[in-house]
Design an enzyme around this catalytic site. Structure first.
Site, mmCIF file in Angstrom:
data_model
loop_
_atom_site.group_PDB
_atom_site.id
_atom_site.type_symbol
_atom_site.label_atom_id
_atom_site.label_comp_id
_atom_site.label_asym_id
_atom_site.label_seq_id
_atom_site.Cartn_x
_atom_site.Cartn_y
_atom_site.Cartn_z
ATOM 1 N N CYS A 70 0.784 -1.235 0.067
ATOM 2 C CA CYS A 70 -0.088 0.033 -0.072
ATOM 3 C C CYS A 70 0.778 1.364 -0.119
ATOM 4 O O CYS A 70 0.525 2.250 -0.812
ATOM 5 C CB CYS A 70 -1.191 -0.218 1.213
ATOM 6 S SG CYS A 70 -0.185 -0.029 2.794
ATOM 7 N N HIS A 108 -2.128 1.101 6.963
ATOM 8 C CA HIS A 108 -2.539 1.309 5.522
ATOM 9 C C HIS A 108 -2.551 2.460 5.190
ATOM 10 O O HIS A 108 -2.947 3.311 5.939
ATOM 11 C CB HIS A 108 -3.750 0.312 5.439
ATOM 12 C CG HIS A 108 -4.261 0.229 4.012
ATOM 13 N ND1 HIS A 108 -3.506 -0.042 3.146
ATOM 14 C CD2 HIS A 108 -5.242 0.733 3.546
ATOM 15 C CE1 HIS A 108 -4.265 -0.171 1.825
ATOM 16 N NE2 HIS A 108 -5.180 0.289 1.997
ATOM 17 N N ASP A 125 -7.645 3.448 -3.671
ATOM 18 C CA ASP A 125 -6.977 2.937 -2.829
ATOM 19 C C ASP A 125 -6.712 1.936 -4.172
ATOM 20 O O ASP A 125 -7.385 0.965 -4.550
ATOM 21 C CB ASP A 125 -7.566 2.333 -1.536
ATOM 22 C CG ASP A 125 -6.652 1.059 -0.761
ATOM 23 O OD1 ASP A 125 -5.722 1.167 -1.246
ATOM 24 O OD2 ASP A 125 -7.178 0.697 0.211
#
Length: 261
Positions: A70, A108, A125
């Site tokens: 991420c 994250h 995302d």
């Protein structure tokens, strides 16, 4: 950092569409990214350092045509969006863990993006693997937001001063995903999380290799030597016989050459 090469990034994700900072452009860029750049943790198992510097991320993801996790994927995608005049804010989130395992505060990285043609901030995302949503999520509603062609829906649920993302596959029940902290961050804030994911026994990443990529019809995943494909809602799995087959699958299915450091 050297001048950011927007053309090279667009070539990496096979994107030749509009670049105006609109909702339509954001949706198209995001989909192109998810179809081209895999979520993967292979450098952890190769003993290669992962550093959150924009030039290092560009060299890895664009130059060497790798993927990442991420912090890498969303971190570099945020730079591309900013280069295209989108307003972008980095946010922290935490994926749910087993009761005995502790997630770092910066577990994250997600993006809050405001295109020029809407007042609705959108959650983006490209670094969550199967939990990535193909269409950016409106953040001012708790209504269900179906993802076209995937059979998956997402929605938000209030948790105090945070909002948790919930995910549902088909007509199944809602599964909790990550709660979002709305305080703006910068990339260096996630360095402790990066370090934790590479070394902590509470992280899943050091426990096994994974590489996963969205496809036009579903998803392809390599979990250690198990190749998992979903196409049109049909899932198939097979065990690859050896490491040679594993390396070949990385090359042919994900475009990854592990020989490049």
């Amino acid at each position: 950092m050297p001048m950011f090469d927007r053309a090279a990034y667009r070539e990496r994700i096979a994107y030749d569409g509009a670049t105006a900072p609109t909702v339509a452009t954001l949706r198209a860029l995001r989909r192109a990214h998810l179809l081209a750049v895999p979520f993967e943790n292979l450098d952890i198992h190769l003993g290669r350092p992962i550093l959150l510097a924009e030039d290092r991320l560009f060299a890895k993801i664009v130059g060497r045509r790798r993927g990442g996790f991420c912090y890498e994927l969303n971190g570099l995608f945020a730079v591309l969006l900013a280069e295209l005049s989108f307003a972008v804010i980095l946010l922290a989130a935490q994926f749910p863990r087993e009761a005995s395992r502790v997630a770092p505060e910066m577990d994250h990285l997600v993006l809050l993006v405001r295109p020029s043609d809407t007042d609705e901030p959108l959650l983006v995302d490209v670094g969550a693997g199967r939990d990535s949503f193909a269409t950016p999520l409106a953040t001012t509603t708790t209504a269900e937001q179906p993802q076209a062609g995937t059979g998956t829906s997402f929605r938000f649920e209030r948790e105090g001063d945070r909002h948790r993302v919930l995910r549902r596959q088909g007509q199944g029940g809602w599964e909790p995903s990550y709660p979002i902290d709305w305080r703006p961050r910068v990339l260096v804030d996630f360095d402790d999380g990066r370090r934790s994911h590479q070394t902590s026994p509470d992280s899943t990443f050091p426990r096994g290799r994974v590489c996963t990529l969205m496809t036009p019809a579903g998803r392809v995943t390599l979990s250690e030597r198990r190749l998992i494909e979903t196409s049109g809602g049909v899932r198939t799995e097979r065990e690859l016989p050896d490491e040679m087959a594993y390396v070949e699958a990385l090359r042919t299915r994900f475009g990854i050459d592990l020989g490049e450091g």
